[in-house]
Design a protein around this motif. Structure first.
Motif, PDB file in Angstrom:
ATOM      1  N   MET A   1       0.893  -1.249  -0.009  1.00  0.00           N
ATOM      2  CA  MET A   1       0.079  -0.075   0.100  1.00  0.00           C
ATOM      3  C   MET A   1       0.829   1.335  -0.054  1.00  0.00           C
ATOM      4  SD  MET A   1      -3.222   0.418   2.461  1.00  0.00           S
ATOM      5  CE  MET A   1      -2.727   1.746   3.634  1.00  0.00           C
ATOM      6  N   HIS A   2       1.907   1.090   0.710  1.00  0.00           N
ATOM      7  CA  HIS A   2       2.854   2.257   0.710  1.00  0.00           C
ATOM      8  C   HIS A   2       3.335   2.789  -0.592  1.00  0.00           C
ATOM      9  CE1 HIS A   2       2.477   2.372   4.814  1.00  0.00           C
ATOM     10  NE2 HIS A   2       3.761   1.553   5.173  1.00  0.00           N
ATOM     11  N   TYR A   3       3.720   1.643  -1.474  1.00  0.00           N
ATOM     12  CA  TYR A   3       4.172   1.903  -2.851  1.00  0.00           C
ATOM     13  C   TYR A   3       2.756   2.515  -3.476  1.00  0.00           C
ATOM     14  CZ  TYR A   3       5.066   0.504  -7.805  1.00  0.00           C
ATOM     15  OH  TYR A   3       5.150   0.442  -9.167  1.00  0.00           O
ATOM     16  N   LEU A   4       1.694   2.135  -3.528  1.00  0.00           N
ATOM     17  CA  LEU A   4       0.451   2.893  -4.235  1.00  0.00           C
ATOM     18  C   LEU A   4       0.613   4.147  -3.786  1.00  0.00           C
ATOM     19  CD1 LEU A   4      -1.803   1.596  -6.097  1.00  0.00           C
ATOM     20  CD2 LEU A   4      -3.320   2.021  -4.243  1.00  0.00           C
ATOM     21  N   LEU A   5       0.596   4.494  -2.552  1.00  0.00           N
ATOM     22  CA  LEU A   5       0.296   5.738  -2.284  1.00  0.00           C
ATOM     23  C   LEU A   5       1.618   6.863  -2.172  1.00  0.00           C
ATOM     24  CD1 LEU A   5      -2.282   5.068   0.566  1.00  0.00           C
ATOM     25  CD2 LEU A   5      -2.744   5.824  -1.630  1.00  0.00           C
ATOM     26  N   GLY A   6       2.607   6.348  -3.040  1.00  0.00           N
ATOM     27  CA  GLY A   6       3.659   7.225  -3.292  1.00  0.00           C
ATOM     28  C   GLY A   6       5.142   6.651  -2.872  1.00  0.00           C
ATOM     29  N   ARG A   7       5.253   5.873  -2.280  1.00  0.00           N
ATOM     30  CA  ARG A   7       6.695   5.221  -2.001  1.00  0.00           C
ATOM     31  C   ARG A   7       7.165   4.309  -3.070  1.00  0.00           C
ATOM     32  NH1 ARG A   7       7.981   1.869   3.512  1.00  0.00           N
ATOM     33  NH2 ARG A   7       7.323   0.405   1.825  1.00  0.00           N
ATOM     34  N   ASN A   8       7.324   4.938  -4.386  1.00  0.00           N
ATOM     35  CA  ASN A   8       7.858   4.307  -5.226  1.00  0.00           C
ATOM     36  C   ASN A   8       8.898   5.310  -6.085  1.00  0.00           C
ATOM     37  OD1 ASN A   8       6.301   6.206  -7.122  1.00  0.00           O
ATOM     38  ND2 ASN A   8       4.613   5.199  -6.048  1.00  0.00           N
ATOM     39  N   VAL A   9       9.503   4.552  -6.907  1.00  0.00           N
ATOM     40  CA  VAL A   9      10.581   5.571  -7.549  1.00  0.00           C
ATOM     41  C   VAL A   9      10.151   6.641  -8.194  1.00  0.00           C
ATOM     42  CG1 VAL A   9      10.538   4.246 -10.009  1.00  0.00           C
ATOM     43  CG2 VAL A   9      12.881   4.933  -8.906  1.00  0.00           C
ATOM     44  N   LEU A  10       8.838   6.785  -8.813  1.00  0.00           N
ATOM     45  CA  LEU A  10       8.607   8.245  -9.398  1.00  0.00           C
ATOM     46  C   LEU A  10       7.974   8.898  -8.238  1.00  0.00           C
ATOM     47  CD1 LEU A  10       6.769   6.467 -12.581  1.00  0.00           C
ATOM     48  CD2 LEU A  10       9.284   7.551 -12.221  1.00  0.00           C
ATOM     49  N   ASP A  11       7.954   8.549  -7.017  1.00  0.00           N
ATOM     50  CA  ASP A  11       7.541   9.554  -5.914  1.00  0.00           C
ATOM     51  C   ASP A  11       6.087   9.861  -6.366  1.00  0.00           C
ATOM     52  OD1 ASP A  11       7.759  11.390  -3.836  1.00  0.00           O
ATOM     53  OD2 ASP A  11       8.639  12.758  -4.878  1.00  0.00           O
ATOM     54  N   ILE A  12       5.018   9.126  -6.775  1.00  0.00           N
ATOM     55  CA  ILE A  12       3.836   9.696  -7.160  1.00  0.00           C
ATOM     56  C   ILE A  12       2.727   9.013  -6.295  1.00  0.00           C
ATOM     57  CG2 ILE A  12       3.862   8.129  -9.043  1.00  0.00           C
ATOM     58  CD1 ILE A  12       2.261  10.221 -10.653  1.00  0.00           C
ATOM     59  N   SER A  13       1.933   9.507  -6.066  1.00  0.00           N
ATOM     60  CA  SER A  13       0.559   8.648  -5.386  1.00  0.00           C
ATOM     61  C   SER A  13      -0.419   8.423  -6.622  1.00  0.00           C
ATOM     62  CB  SER A  13      -0.267   9.450  -4.440  1.00  0.00           C
ATOM     63  OG  SER A  13      -1.555   8.905  -4.306  1.00  0.00           O
TER      64      SER A  13
ATOM     65  N   VAL B   1      -1.403  11.488  -9.233  1.00  0.00           N
ATOM     66  CA  VAL B   1      -1.535  11.435 -10.647  1.00  0.00           C
ATOM     67  C   VAL B   1      -2.545  12.539 -10.880  1.00  0.00           C
ATOM     68  CG1 VAL B   1      -2.951  10.177 -12.444  1.00  0.00           C
ATOM     69  CG2 VAL B   1      -1.314   8.690 -10.602  1.00  0.00           C
ATOM     70  N   MET B   2      -2.327  13.463 -11.850  1.00  0.00           N
ATOM     71  CA  MET B   2      -3.111  14.520 -12.333  1.00  0.00           C
ATOM     72  C   MET B   2      -3.833  14.312 -13.684  1.00  0.00           C
ATOM     73  SD  MET B   2      -3.161  16.529  -9.861  1.00  0.00           S
ATOM     74  CE  MET B   2      -3.449  18.073 -10.651  1.00  0.00           C
ATOM     75  N   HIS B   3      -3.400  13.510 -14.605  1.00  0.00           N
ATOM     76  CA  HIS B   3      -3.868  13.408 -15.956  1.00  0.00           C
ATOM     77  C   HIS B   3      -4.046  11.895 -16.573  1.00  0.00           C
ATOM     78  CE1 HIS B   3      -2.297  17.387 -16.082  1.00  0.00           C
ATOM     79  NE2 HIS B   3      -1.151  17.127 -15.867  1.00  0.00           N
ATOM     80  N   PRO B   4      -5.141  11.317 -15.815  1.00  0.00           N
ATOM     81  CA  PRO B   4      -5.270   9.994 -16.001  1.00  0.00           C
ATOM     82  C   PRO B   4      -6.106   9.806 -17.379  1.00  0.00           C
ATOM     83  CG  PRO B   4      -7.040  10.754 -14.504  1.00  0.00           C
ATOM     84  CD  PRO B   4      -5.819  12.030 -14.530  1.00  0.00           C
ATOM     85  N   HIS B   5      -5.866   8.866 -18.045  1.00  0.00           N
ATOM     86  CA  HIS B   5      -6.709   8.713 -19.431  1.00  0.00           C
ATOM     87  C   HIS B   5      -8.180   8.124 -18.865  1.00  0.00           C
ATOM     88  CE1 HIS B   5      -6.996   7.122 -23.615  1.00  0.00           C
ATOM     89  NE2 HIS B   5      -7.631   6.231 -23.177  1.00  0.00           N
ATOM     90  N   HIS B   6      -8.858   9.222 -18.643  1.00  0.00           N
ATOM     91  CA  HIS B   6     -10.171   9.005 -18.124  1.00  0.00           C
ATOM     92  C   HIS B   6     -11.062  10.188 -18.880  1.00  0.00           C
ATOM     93  CE1 HIS B   6     -13.099   9.732 -14.555  1.00  0.00           C
ATOM     94  NE2 HIS B   6     -13.372   8.336 -15.144  1.00  0.00           N
ATOM     95  N   ARG B   7     -12.111   9.803 -19.626  1.00  0.00           N
ATOM     96  CA  ARG B   7     -12.755  10.599 -20.492  1.00  0.00           C
ATOM     97  C   ARG B   7     -13.560  11.653 -19.695  1.00  0.00           C
ATOM     98  NH1 ARG B   7     -11.975   6.446 -23.182  1.00  0.00           N
ATOM     99  NH2 ARG B   7     -11.422   6.626 -25.388  1.00  0.00           N
ATOM    100  N   PRO B   8     -14.099  11.242 -18.506  1.00  0.00           N
ATOM    101  CA  PRO B   8     -14.883  12.605 -17.668  1.00  0.00           C
ATOM    102  C   PRO B   8     -13.681  13.644 -17.185  1.00  0.00           C
ATOM    103  CG  PRO B   8     -15.771  10.204 -16.904  1.00  0.00           C
ATOM    104  CD  PRO B   8     -14.537  10.096 -17.938  1.00  0.00           C
ATOM    105  N   SER B   9     -12.840  12.966 -16.737  1.00  0.00           N
ATOM    106  CA  SER B   9     -11.464  13.963 -16.258  1.00  0.00           C
ATOM    107  C   SER B   9     -11.144  14.627 -17.413  1.00  0.00           C
ATOM    108  CB  SER B   9     -10.643  13.354 -15.594  1.00  0.00           C
ATOM    109  OG  SER B   9     -10.801  12.357 -14.433  1.00  0.00           O
TER     110      SER B   9
END
Ligand code: G3I
Ligand code: 9MR
Ligand code: ZN
Length: 534
Positions: A436-448, A458-466
């Motif tokens: 879970m720590h990895y999913l929420l940011g503890r990964n090499v890209l430093d991203i949740s 993540v700010m730009h998901p491939h998600h049509r409504p967004s």
């Protein structure tokens, strides 16, 4: 160089490690509000990590248990902020669950529940039966599958199964309201939310045969900027498949059990539908896997192996009814070779295994039960072993960094938590938390990887409504697919050549093979997080 942490936080009585890429030395734990150093330590010596493609060291501040908001500093660099508390995950948990409301199709999403992310009722027209276009059927409701607006039976069933399992094993996590329009203080919101999908799934069962249509989609994906109510192409019910029918039977039998005490009539309806689907499977022992017809380009979810879906169906029907015929069918299927610990949209065998292991009401064959249980423990041991050698303390191997790797991550954590449930071994629970720590940011890209949650989400998901709405922030609470070494889209191909597996991800809306979102990537995350809500 970065200092990666779980950007939401760490429960005060568990281990707390920040993972540092390409740096090491004396680190400081800084209280955000006071700006004061409260703790310092030495990082571990750097070691190369091949999944992440960097050299990593660890800053371990497990001994610090005072609740607060902090960040880590090292050689002039700062990590994201995070909390240490008894209950750090309540908000993200609610956000992950609310995402299902935001995925809803067929009804208006109102500001009261959806905040800025409202939309009009969408996809309310009748669907055309592809193989018999004179037939038109009610098709509305359910959740959109993903960044597209298709609705697919198997993936929908996986998502509901994870949520129902989360409720079954961790009911305490769902006492608080989400809230959603159905919130009534009597039935937990998670069950209201699942019912929204189950009501749609009923419509996917062919009333003529009892089999279940594989999917309900347009022929082509709409453009990325199309908002739900503007997607007006014809919708088709594509062929009945054995995999969809097996998943349907499994999840409906499960629903019967879980809804029984709240709404016996609905529960009965679920069971009837499950039985009917099972009869279809019996009448069709040997069917080819689903393929998109030549003129249909939306998601295929092709899967030639339906033994695992049948096994799940039999296991659930037996757990719910105790009828010998389902037990016999389960025992027969259990003898065959197919993955028994997978929880993907293609390999559903894990749900059958779980149903059998959790069957406390009816007699089970003890030899089979013990062998399934030791298989589960063995899976968990493997995950623990692999995580111990991974810089970011997770179990993903190179071959796991594929499309939707974050689902594999959360599925592993789910199995670890089940192993913990059966064995009481704390190390399984701790290892699930590292995932879970990895999913929420503890990964090499430093991203949740969850939109709207964490300092650097993540700010730009491939998600049509967004993409298509006029709101800057993406729809919140969505789990992105994550790193994909296969680089299966043009954008990844162009920008990520030669990267290490865990770096094969880019936060861009065109990257559907790494940055799309789906209901069945959210659902195992709900399961995992719910374990840590006390
Ligand atoms: O099973 C094989 C495995 O044996 C092999 O070692 C591995 C290595 O590549 O691949 C595995 O297959 C993968 C398969 O999913 C099953 O996990 C493929 O690589 C991978 O490309 C495939 O990705 C799927 C993708 O559709 C393309 O078919 C994703 O899991 C699935 O989530 C995604 O689903 C799409 C829908 O079609 C449309 N809606 C959006 C949704 C999410 O992007
Ligand atoms: O948007 C689609 C996404 O939901 C799917 O997962 C993906 C793979 O099937 O396909 C996306 O659609 C793309 C299409 O495949 C190729 N042309 C660009 C489309 C994105 O707008
Ligand atoms: Zn819709």
């Amino acid at each position: 160089r970065n200092i990666a942490v779980n950007q939401i936080g760490y429960p005060k009585n568990f281990g707390k490690i920040a993972v540092i890429a390409n740096d090491s030395g004396i680190f400081h734990l800084v209280d955000d509000r006071l700006g004061e150093i409260v703790h310092e330590g030495n990082t571990t010596n750097p070691v190369e990590d091949h999944m992440a493609g960097v050299s990593i060291s660890h800053a371990d501040f497990s001994s610090w248990t005072t609740p607060g908001i902090y960040h880590i500093e090292l050689n002039g660099r700062k990590s994201a902020s995070f909390t240490i508390s008894e209950q750090p995950y309540e908000q993200v948990h609610r956000g992950l669950l609310r995402a299902f409301y935001l995925f809803r199709c067929g009804m208006e999403l109102e500001e009261e529940y959806a905040g800025k992310w409202t939309h009009q009722a969408c996809h309310t027209q009748e669907g055309i039966v592809y193989d018999d276009p004179s037939r038109r059927l009610d098709s509305s409701g359910g959740w959109h599958d993903a960044g597209d607006y298709g609705k697919y039976s198997g993936p929908g069933a996986k998502a509901v199964a994870d949520l129902l399992l989360a409720y079954e094993l961790h009911p305490q996590a769902f006492y608080q309201a989400t809230p959603i329009p159905e919130t009534d203080g009597k039935i937990p919101d998670i069950l209201h939310e699942c019912r929204y999908e189950l009501e749609w799934l009923f419509k996917m069962q062919d009333k003529q045969s009892g089999g279940v249509f594989h999917k309900l989609t347009t022929k082509y994906f709409p453009a990325l900027t199309i908002i739900p109510e503007k997607d007006r192409d014809d919708l088709y019910f594509l062929a009945v498949s054995a995999t969809a029918t097996g998943c349907f039977a499994g999840v409906m039998a499960m629903a019967c059990r879980i809804y029984k005490s709240f709404d016996p009539e609905f529960a009965h309806h679920c069971l009837q539908a499950a039985r009917r689907a099972w009869s279809w499977l019996e009448e069709h022992p040997d069917v080819r896997g689903f393929r998109n017809p030549m003129d249909v380009y939306t998601g295929e979810y092709g899967d030639d192996l339906d033994l695992d879906e049948r096994y799940w169906a039999a296991g659930e029907l037996y757990r719910t009814t105790g009828e010998v015929a389902y037990h016999t069918a389960f025992l027969d299927l259990a003898r065959k070779a197919f993955p028994k610990y997978e929880l993907g949209w293609a390999d559903m065998g894990g749900y059958g295994t779980i149903a059998y292991l959790l069957n406390d009401n009816f007699e089970v064959e003890q030899d089979l039960r013990s062998s399934l249980l030791s298989g589960l423990i063995n899976e968990a041991d493997q995950s623990v072993r692999r995580s111990a050698t991974d810089g970011y303390l997770i179990s993903l191997a190179k071959t796991d960094y594929i499309w939707g790797s974050n689902m594999l991550l959360m599925n592993r954590a789910t199995l670890l938590l089940l192993a913990y449930h059966f064995s009481g071994q704390k190390e399984y629970e701790a290892c699930a938390l590292e995932h879970m720590h990895y999913l929420l940011g503890r990964n090499v890209l430093d991203i949740s990887y969850v939109t709207g949650y964490g300092d650097r989400p993540v700010m730009h998901p491939h998600h049509r409504p967004s993409v298509g709405d006029q709101v800057d922030d993406p729809v919140p609470g969505l789990v992105a697919g994550g790193p994909n070494h296969g680089l299966n889209d043009d954008y990844m191909m162009e920008h990520l050549q030669g990267k290490a597996p865990a770096q094969c991800y880019i936060d861009h809306q065109d990257s559907f093979a790494g940055n799309e979102v789906t209901i069945y990537w959210n659902s195992p995350a709900v399961f995992v997080v719910s374990h840590f809500i006390k």
